[in-house]
Scaffold this motif. Structure first.
Motif, mmCIF file in Angstrom:
data_model
loop_
_atom_site.group_PDB
_atom_site.id
_atom_site.type_symbol
_atom_site.label_atom_id
_atom_site.label_comp_id
_atom_site.label_asym_id
_atom_site.label_seq_id
_atom_site.Cartn_x
_atom_site.Cartn_y
_atom_site.Cartn_z
ATOM 1 N N ASP A 103 30.970 19.937 66.820
ATOM 2 C CA ASP A 103 31.890 21.055 66.611
ATOM 3 C C ASP A 103 31.330 22.052 65.610
ATOM 4 O O ASP A 103 31.454 23.278 65.792
ATOM 5 N N ALA A 104 30.730 21.523 64.527
ATOM 6 C CA ALA A 104 30.166 22.421 63.523
ATOM 7 C C ALA A 104 29.042 23.254 64.120
ATOM 8 O O ALA A 104 28.935 24.469 63.867
ATOM 9 N N ALA A 105 28.192 22.608 64.925
ATOM 10 C CA ALA A 105 27.104 23.356 65.564
ATOM 11 C C ALA A 105 27.663 24.430 66.490
ATOM 12 O O ALA A 105 27.158 25.569 66.533
ATOM 13 N N HIS A 106 28.723 24.082 67.234
ATOM 14 C CA HIS A 106 29.324 25.055 68.141
ATOM 15 C C HIS A 106 29.935 26.223 67.370
ATOM 16 O O HIS A 106 29.773 27.395 67.751
ATOM 17 N N GLU A 107 30.639 25.916 66.282
ATOM 18 C CA GLU A 107 31.282 26.975 65.512
ATOM 19 C C GLU A 107 30.249 27.875 64.842
ATOM 20 O O GLU A 107 30.452 29.092 64.735
ATOM 21 N N LEU A 108 29.156 27.297 64.380
ATOM 22 C CA LEU A 108 28.123 28.112 63.746
ATOM 23 C C LEU A 108 27.349 28.939 64.769
ATOM 24 O O LEU A 108 26.859 30.038 64.458
ATOM 25 N N ARG A 109 27.243 28.437 65.978
ATOM 26 C CA ARG A 109 26.487 29.161 67.003
ATOM 27 C C ARG A 109 27.165 30.481 67.358
ATOM 28 O O ARG A 109 26.494 31.493 67.619
ATOM 29 N N SER A 110 28.504 30.491 67.347
ATOM 30 C CA SER A 110 29.219 31.702 67.761
ATOM 31 C C SER A 110 28.978 32.879 66.822
ATOM 32 O O SER A 110 28.587 33.976 67.275
ATOM 33 N N PRO A 111 29.187 32.752 65.492
ATOM 34 C CA PRO A 111 28.909 33.918 64.627
ATOM 35 C C PRO A 111 27.436 34.286 64.602
ATOM 36 O O PRO A 111 27.100 35.470 64.489
ATOM 37 N N ALA A 124 25.374 34.010 67.143
ATOM 38 C CA ALA A 124 25.115 34.744 68.386
ATOM 39 C C ALA A 124 25.679 36.152 68.311
ATOM 40 O O ALA A 124 25.030 37.130 68.762
ATOM 41 N N ALA A 125 26.890 36.291 67.751
ATOM 42 C CA ALA A 125 27.488 37.627 67.630
ATOM 43 C C ALA A 125 26.658 38.505 66.710
ATOM 44 O O ALA A 125 26.423 39.706 67.002
ATOM 45 N N LEU A 126 26.221 37.933 65.576
ATOM 46 C CA LEU A 126 25.396 38.692 64.642
ATOM 47 C C LEU A 126 24.072 39.105 65.284
ATOM 48 O O LEU A 126 23.602 40.242 65.128
ATOM 49 N N ARG A 127 23.481 38.202 66.022
ATOM 50 C CA ARG A 127 22.209 38.519 66.695
ATOM 51 C C ARG A 127 22.394 39.630 67.723
ATOM 52 O O ARG A 127 21.563 40.538 67.845
ATOM 53 N N THR A 128 23.509 39.544 68.469
ATOM 54 C CA THR A 128 23.776 40.580 69.476
ATOM 55 C C THR A 128 23.921 41.949 68.820
ATOM 56 O O THR A 128 23.364 42.963 69.306
ATOM 57 N N GLU A 129 24.679 42.026 67.728
ATOM 58 C CA GLU A 129 24.864 43.291 67.032
ATOM 59 C C GLU A 129 23.534 43.855 66.578
ATOM 60 O O GLU A 129 23.244 45.064 66.734
ATOM 61 N N LEU A 130 22.685 43.026 66.008
ATOM 62 C CA LEU A 130 21.403 43.503 65.496
ATOM 63 C C LEU A 130 20.467 43.913 66.632
ATOM 64 O O LEU A 130 19.728 44.906 66.517
ATOM 65 N N GLU A 131 20.463 43.110 67.710
ATOM 66 C CA GLU A 131 19.591 43.467 68.834
ATOM 67 C C GLU A 131 19.998 44.799 69.461
ATOM 68 O O GLU A 131 19.147 45.620 69.832
ATOM 69 N N VAL A 132 21.318 45.023 69.611
ATOM 70 C CA VAL A 132 21.795 46.294 70.169
ATOM 71 C C VAL A 132 21.409 47.447 69.247
ATOM 72 O O VAL A 132 20.984 48.530 69.696
ATOM 73 N N ALA A 133 21.567 47.218 67.924
ATOM 74 C CA ALA A 133 21.218 48.282 66.980
ATOM 75 C C ALA A 133 19.737 48.616 67.035
ATOM 76 O O ALA A 133 19.339 49.782 66.913
ATOM 77 N N LEU A 193 28.735 42.114 58.712
ATOM 78 C CA LEU A 193 29.341 41.531 57.517
ATOM 79 C C LEU A 193 30.522 40.638 57.868
ATOM 80 O O LEU A 193 30.727 39.578 57.257
ATOM 81 N N VAL A 194 31.311 41.062 58.864
ATOM 82 C CA VAL A 194 32.440 40.232 59.292
ATOM 83 C C VAL A 194 31.947 38.869 59.785
ATOM 84 O O VAL A 194 32.504 37.818 59.450
ATOM 85 N N GLU A 195 30.900 38.896 60.598
ATOM 86 C CA GLU A 195 30.363 37.639 61.116
ATOM 87 C C GLU A 195 29.770 36.785 60.000
ATOM 88 O O GLU A 195 29.925 35.562 59.981
ATOM 89 N N VAL A 196 29.090 37.413 59.066
ATOM 90 C CA VAL A 196 28.525 36.666 57.937
ATOM 91 C C VAL A 196 29.625 36.047 57.090
ATOM 92 O O VAL A 196 29.526 34.894 56.641
ATOM 93 N N GLN A 197 30.697 36.801 56.858
ATOM 94 C CA GLN A 197 31.811 36.255 56.080
ATOM 95 C C GLN A 197 32.459 35.080 56.804
ATOM 96 O O GLN A 197 32.840 34.086 56.178
#
Length: 461
Positions: free
Chosen positions: A243-251, A253-262, A279-283
């Motif tokens: 569960d921890a791995a799954h929960e950490l994977r989501s933020p 992945a979202a952070l990576r997507t934001e940076l790749e798009v930028a 920052l939201v994803e990091v928090q």
């Protein structure tokens, strides 16, 4: 001792049982031989005295034959008060008494003495007794000496039989002990074999339980219960890691997507929006890591510190003031002098998690009430939201639990807040439950109450 240390348990138990049996048989054999020797001597003394009494009857009637009839004795003599021999059996000394001095006094007093048979030409020792009598007022003593050959032969045969039989019995007991101990330890071998098949991968393997309900059976049941608890703990640990791995994977992945798009479309993306969303994803990831660290600390077997006197009313007001502006209205009804003993930061996290959960699901208001009664400090956090179904009121305290779409990742966090709250409360000796607030849900925390006194506060009984 070194040799014993290298021996197997089976061999040591057999040796101990055999040694105890051998010592017991040896002591019993010695006591039997001593008793037999004394019994035979007593019988021989009695026989010799009866022979002496028969001769004394002749002496008292003043009809002393010479030589005296032997009646089976080796030597029989009649002596006077001066120790002179008046009559003797054939082969006996007609001039010198068989015994004299202290030995004569001993047999005249009713005792019996052992005499070296070579003095009378006999290969075996003799047993000598005396019978006092008189003739015409003159004291006489009848001395009777009988051979100890038969008595000693009987004792020797008995000694050989007792110790020979004891040796045979000891060997038989050793063999029987080996077989009994082998059979008794066979369930231990099966338990050992079963333990060798158990690996750290779990799988629900259990040890074989011996029949009979004895100590080994109870030990096997206890070990199986322990294995069950270990399997359950391992399963919880694996689920927690997954569960921890799954929960950490989501933020991530979202952070990576934001940076790749930028990076891919720098002209089409506002850098400030990208930074804000990152920052939201990091928090969110930081909160999750913080919660995981708290759970790891709570899983530590060391007890939680409970050496602070905590004012729960003051703590509830402090936590409520930290609710962000613009959220639902939060009202705190804090009673006076509601204290408990515990770790202030941990209890603050409990109230913060419960309040965050209530604010997240409330429609318009949240109410916090702090009271005391029955030796307990009570904290209730109620909201006017959708509430919690009775079937889910225990499940919501499990780790990574979300009940519905309203409690998704964006609205409801990682699903660890209520689990952390319950584990902290339980570590402080309390309970936390959820009730129907009609409408909404009411979370009730009960902790041991304490008195605010000078010095070390006492817990309320």
């Amino acid at each position: 001792m070194a040799v014993l240390g290298r021996m197997s348990l089976r061999a040591r138990l057999t040796l101990a049982a055999t040694a105890m049996a051998a010592v017991g048989l040896a002591v019993g054999g010695v006591l039997l031989i001593i008793a037999l020797d004394r019994a035979l001597l007593s019988a021989l003394d009695e026989t010799a005295r009866r022979q002496g009494e028969d001769i004394a009857t002749l002496v008292e009637s003043d009809r002393i034959p010479n030589p005296l009839p032997g009646f089976g004795a080796v030597v029989a003599q009649v002596i006077d008060a001066e120790g002179r021999v008046l009559a003797s059996t054939p082969g006996g000394d007609r001039l010198t008494a068989v015994v004299a001095g202290a030995d004569l006094e001993a047999i005249q007093a009713g005792g019996a003495i052992d005499l070296d048979g070579t003095r009378l030409g006999q290969p075996e020792p003799l047993r000598v007794v005396g019978v006092a009598t008189q003739t015409a007022g003159e004291p006489r003593t009848v001395i009777v000496a009988v051979s100890l050959e038969e008595q000693q032969r009987s004792v020797r045969f008995a000694t050989i039989g007792v110790f020979g039989g004891g040796l045979v019995v000891t060997i038989a007991l050793a063999g029987l002990s080996w077989l009994v101990i082998l059979r008794a330890l066979r369930p231990v071998d099966r338990l050992r074999g079963g333990a060798e098949e158990i690996t750290g991968a779990g799988g629900g393997h259990r040890l074989p339980v011996p029949a009979g309900g004895d100590e080994l059976s109870r030990l096997a049941v206890t070990l199986n219960d322990m294995l069950g608890r270990l399997d359950a703990a391992a399963a919880r640990q694996r689920a927690f890691v997954a569960d921890a791995a799954h929960e950490l994977r989501s933020p991530i992945a979202a952070l990576r997507t934001e940076l790749e798009v930028a990076l891919a479309h720098p002209d089409a993306v506002d850098p400030h929006d990208t930074a804000r969303e990152a920052l939201v994803e990091v928090q969110r990831m930081a909160r999750l890591v913080d919660d995981l660290l708290v759970l790891a600390h709570l899983d530590n077997p060391r007890p939680v510190r409970r050496d602070e006197l905590v004012d729960l009313g003051e703590l509830a007001i402090e936590v409520a003031e930290g609710v962000p502006d613009g959220a639902v209205a939060v009202r705190v009804d804090a009673g006076d002098d509601v204290f408990t003993r515990g770790h202030r930061d941990s209890l603050s996290r409990v109230l913060r998690n419960l309040l965050d959960n209530a604010v997240r699901h409330a429609s318009s208001r949240v109410e916090v009430v702090v009271t005391t009664g029955g030796g307990r400090a009570w904290v209730t956090v109620a909201d006017d939201g959708a509430g919690v179904r009775p079937a889910d009121r225990e499940r919501i305290f499990e780790r990574f639990t979300r009940l519905d779409d309203a409690r998704d990742r964006d609205a409801g966090g990682s699903g660890l807040g209520l689990a952390i709250a319950r584990e902290i409360v339980v570590a402080h000796g309390g309970t936390v439950t959820v009730e129907d607030a009609a409408p909404g849900a009411r979370f009730v925390v009960a902790l041991p109450a304490a008195r605010a006194t000078i010095g070390a506060p006492e817990s309320v009984p």
